[in-house]
Design a protein around this motif. Structure first.
Motif, PDB file in Angstrom:
ATOM      1  N   SER A 132       0.825  -1.213   0.000  1.00 14.28           N
ATOM      2  CA  SER A 132       0.000   0.000   0.000  1.00 14.28           C
ATOM      3  C   SER A 132       0.860   1.265   0.000  1.00 14.28           C
ATOM      4  CB  SER A 132      -0.908  -0.019   1.235  1.00 14.28           C
ATOM      5  OG  SER A 132      -1.636   1.167   1.337  1.00 14.28           O
ATOM      6  N   SER A 133       1.998   1.210   0.702  1.00 11.11           N
ATOM      7  CA  SER A 133       2.836   2.411   0.841  1.00 11.11           C
ATOM      8  C   SER A 133       3.520   2.820  -0.462  1.00 11.11           C
ATOM      9  CB  SER A 133       3.888   2.194   1.932  1.00 11.11           C
ATOM     10  OG  SER A 133       4.872   1.277   1.501  1.00 11.11           O
ATOM     11  N   ILE A 134       3.712   1.865  -1.379  1.00  9.10           N
ATOM     12  CA  ILE A 134       4.397   2.206  -2.648  1.00  9.10           C
ATOM     13  C   ILE A 134       3.449   2.224  -3.852  1.00  9.10           C
ATOM     14  CG2 ILE A 134       6.662   1.389  -1.856  1.00  9.10           C
ATOM     15  CD1 ILE A 134       6.227  -1.181  -3.450  1.00  9.10           C
ATOM     16  N   GLU A 135       2.182   1.934  -3.609  1.00  9.63           N
ATOM     17  CA  GLU A 135       1.221   1.843  -4.713  1.00  9.63           C
ATOM     18  C   GLU A 135       1.088   3.158  -5.482  1.00  9.63           C
ATOM     19  OE1 GLU A 135      -2.854  -0.507  -5.506  1.00  9.63           O
ATOM     20  OE2 GLU A 135      -2.857   0.740  -3.701  1.00  9.63           O
ATOM     21  N   ASP A 136       0.987   4.280  -4.781  1.00  5.76           N
ATOM     22  CA  ASP A 136       0.830   5.578  -5.448  1.00  5.76           C
ATOM     23  C   ASP A 136       2.010   5.885  -6.367  1.00  5.76           C
ATOM     24  OD1 ASP A 136      -1.563   5.946  -4.214  1.00  5.76           O
ATOM     25  OD2 ASP A 136      -0.840   7.367  -2.704  1.00  5.76           O
ATOM     26  N   VAL A 137       3.215   5.549  -5.901  1.00  2.00           N
ATOM     27  CA  VAL A 137       4.424   5.793  -6.704  1.00  2.00           C
ATOM     28  C   VAL A 137       4.377   4.960  -7.979  1.00  2.00           C
ATOM     29  CG1 VAL A 137       6.947   5.730  -6.738  1.00  2.00           C
ATOM     30  CG2 VAL A 137       5.758   6.174  -4.592  1.00  2.00           C
ATOM     31  N   VAL A 138       4.033   3.685  -7.825  1.00  2.00           N
ATOM     32  CA  VAL A 138       4.014   2.764  -8.975  1.00  2.00           C
ATOM     33  C   VAL A 138       2.961   3.185 -10.001  1.00  2.00           C
ATOM     34  CG1 VAL A 138       3.562   0.382  -9.703  1.00  2.00           C
ATOM     35  CG2 VAL A 138       4.959   0.830  -7.664  1.00  2.00           C
ATOM     36  N   LEU A 139       1.759   3.534  -9.531  1.00  2.00           N
ATOM     37  CA  LEU A 139       0.687   3.936 -10.455  1.00  2.00           C
ATOM     38  C   LEU A 139       1.064   5.210 -11.211  1.00  2.00           C
ATOM     39  CD1 LEU A 139      -2.517   3.233  -8.307  1.00  2.00           C
ATOM     40  CD2 LEU A 139      -1.536   1.830 -10.131  1.00  2.00           C
ATOM     41  N   LYS A 140       1.716   6.140 -10.519  1.00  2.00           N
ATOM     42  CA  LYS A 140       2.145   7.387 -11.171  1.00  2.00           C
ATOM     43  C   LYS A 140       3.268   7.108 -12.177  1.00  2.00           C
ATOM     44  CE  LYS A 140       0.619  10.793 -10.257  1.00  2.00           C
ATOM     45  NZ  LYS A 140      -0.520  11.537 -10.871  1.00  2.00           N
ATOM     46  N   PHE A 141       4.169   6.196 -11.833  1.00  2.00           N
ATOM     47  CA  PHE A 141       5.276   5.825 -12.731  1.00  2.00           C
ATOM     48  C   PHE A 141       4.729   5.153 -13.992  1.00  2.00           C
ATOM     49  CE2 PHE A 141       8.999   2.788 -13.557  1.00  2.00           C
ATOM     50  CZ  PHE A 141       9.688   3.725 -14.323  1.00  2.00           C
ATOM     51  N   ARG A 142       3.718   4.325 -13.816  1.00  2.00           N
ATOM     52  CA  ARG A 142       3.107   3.663 -14.978  1.00  2.00           C
ATOM     53  C   ARG A 142       2.391   4.678 -15.866  1.00  2.00           C
ATOM     54  NH1 ARG A 142       0.917  -1.891 -11.947  1.00  2.00           N
ATOM     55  NH2 ARG A 142       2.968  -2.919 -11.947  1.00  2.00           N
ATOM     56  N   GLU A 143       1.784   5.675 -15.225  1.00  2.00           N
ATOM     57  CA  GLU A 143       1.150   6.755 -15.998  1.00  2.00           C
ATOM     58  C   GLU A 143       2.212   7.521 -16.786  1.00  2.00           C
ATOM     59  OE1 GLU A 143      -1.498  10.822 -15.277  1.00  2.00           O
ATOM     60  OE2 GLU A 143      -1.093   9.498 -13.569  1.00  2.00           O
ATOM     61  N   TYR A 144       3.343   7.768 -16.147  1.00  2.00           N
ATOM     62  CA  TYR A 144       4.459   8.462 -16.816  1.00  2.00           C
ATOM     63  C   TYR A 144       4.949   7.658 -18.022  1.00  2.00           C
ATOM     64  CZ  TYR A 144       9.111  10.424 -17.623  1.00  2.00           C
ATOM     65  OH  TYR A 144      10.217  10.986 -18.215  1.00  2.00           O
TER      66      TYR A 144
END
Length: 353
Positions: free
Chosen positions: A39-51
């Motif tokens: 859960s703590s790294i999910e936001d980073v991963v989703l934003k990176f995938r969007e990038y």
């Protein structure tokens, strides 16, 4: 930065498999640990995938621009994606800043009247009311743990717990000395007085995070004093805990039962011991002081409330708000948002250096 992001995404995919593994699920302690990390790294991963998707769109559109029939459509896609990339990159930089592990915790707040006598005690009461109203606006629960009232309705000191999502993340910058400049009701000549109160905001620690040896704790019971109903002064329900290795003393007397007061006092004690350890840790890390807004030092003057000018100034970020009444009624988000933004900017600068 992108190497770090690739590693985070790889770990996220590994964790996704682990939390679905029946063997891991059977070990609830390990499963919860993995779930928390996931859960703590999910936001980073989703934003990176969007990038990455936006960059891929830009690259594909650039190739399509070679085709005369598709050129106009491809150009629109290309420039839209190109404009979005810098924004996404900045968002990723912010998401990579290490998160304060205490941000999601509840808080224990302590307000103490400082220099200024009764006027300082009244100001402590004003601050308590402000935080009470801010808690209400955020649908947080506030529970008074200990209070020492004065005859005119102020507080020499008051301790209370605020329970709610993100309480510490929003309130942690309130720690420090708050100064007030106003004409007291008792001042016949209209002279402006300056007085102060200190605020401490501490994340609530549970017994798993801070282990205490019962042999180190001396408990005393006494009769409660102050407002609270007919049970006051009739039963010894108030609790005082003394942690002998550190000399820390905490009191709780607002609940009717000795058991509830002891439970709350133990929370306060764990939290204070954690705060001492954190201060030691922070003082050993020189860069820590460069990458946060203020030091959290109780003696640091962080804010001035100037009544004649209707102005509230936060000295750490040089920001003034001229809506005194609204602010004291709990409308604090503008100031808090700016403090959070300044803290992120400082930490980002520290990461880049």
């Amino acid at each position: 930065m992108f190497d770090k992001l690739e590693a985070v995404e790889e770990r996220y995919e590994e964790l996704t498999k682990l939390i679905s593994d029946p063997e891991v699920i059977s070990d609830q302690s390990t499963w919860q640990q993995y779930m928390k990390e996931h859960s703590s790294i999910e936001d980073v991963v989703l934003k990176f995938r969007e990038y990455k998707k936006t960059k891929q769109t830009m690259d594909e559109a650039k190739e399509m621009m070679e085709d005369k029939e598709l050129k106009e459509l491809a150009e629109a896609e290309y420039y839209e994606a190109k404009d979005n990339l810098p924004k996404l990159e900045e968002e990723l930089k912010l998401l990579l800043i290490p998160k304060d592990p205490n941000d999601d915790k509840d808080v224990i707040c302590e307000i103490r009247a400082g220099a200024g006598g009764e006027e300082a005690a009244l100001f402590a009461g004003t601050l308590f009311r402000m935080y009470t109203m801010y808690a209400e606006k955020n649908h947080w629960k506030l529970e008074i743990l200990n209070e020492n009232e004065t005859g005119l309705g102020g507080y020499k000191e008051i301790s209370f717990m605020i329970t709610g999502k993100g309480a510490y993340s929003r309130l942690k910058f309130e720690s420090g000395a708050h100064r007030v400049q106003r004409v007291p009701d008792t001042e016949s000549s209209g002279r402006i007085h300056t007085s102060a109160a200190t605020v401490a905001v501490l994340p609530v620690m549970d017994d798993v995070e801070i282990e205490l040896n019962p042999a180190d704790i001396k408990m005393e019971v006494f009769r409660s004093s102050g407002a609270g109903g007919q049970h006051i002064n009739k039963t010894s329900s108030a609790v005082r805990l003394i942690h002998e290795p550190t000399g820390i003393v905490v009191e709780c007397q607002t609940e009717r039962s000795q058991f509830q007061n002891r439970d709350n006092a133990m929370r306060m004690l764990r939290t204070k011991i954690y705060d001492i350890e954190k201060e030691k840790h922070d003082s050993q890390i020189a860069n820590e002081r460069k990458t946060q807004v203020g030091t959290g030092d109780r003696s640091e003057k962080i804010r001035t409330y100037n009544y004649p000018q209707g102005r509230i100034t936060d000295h750490r970020i040089g920001m003034s708000i001229y809506q005194m009444e609204n602010f004291l009624n709990g409308d604090m988000d503008e100031m808090i948002d700016n403090l959070i933004a300044a803290d992120r900017a400082e930490k980002l600068k520290g990461e880049e250096e």
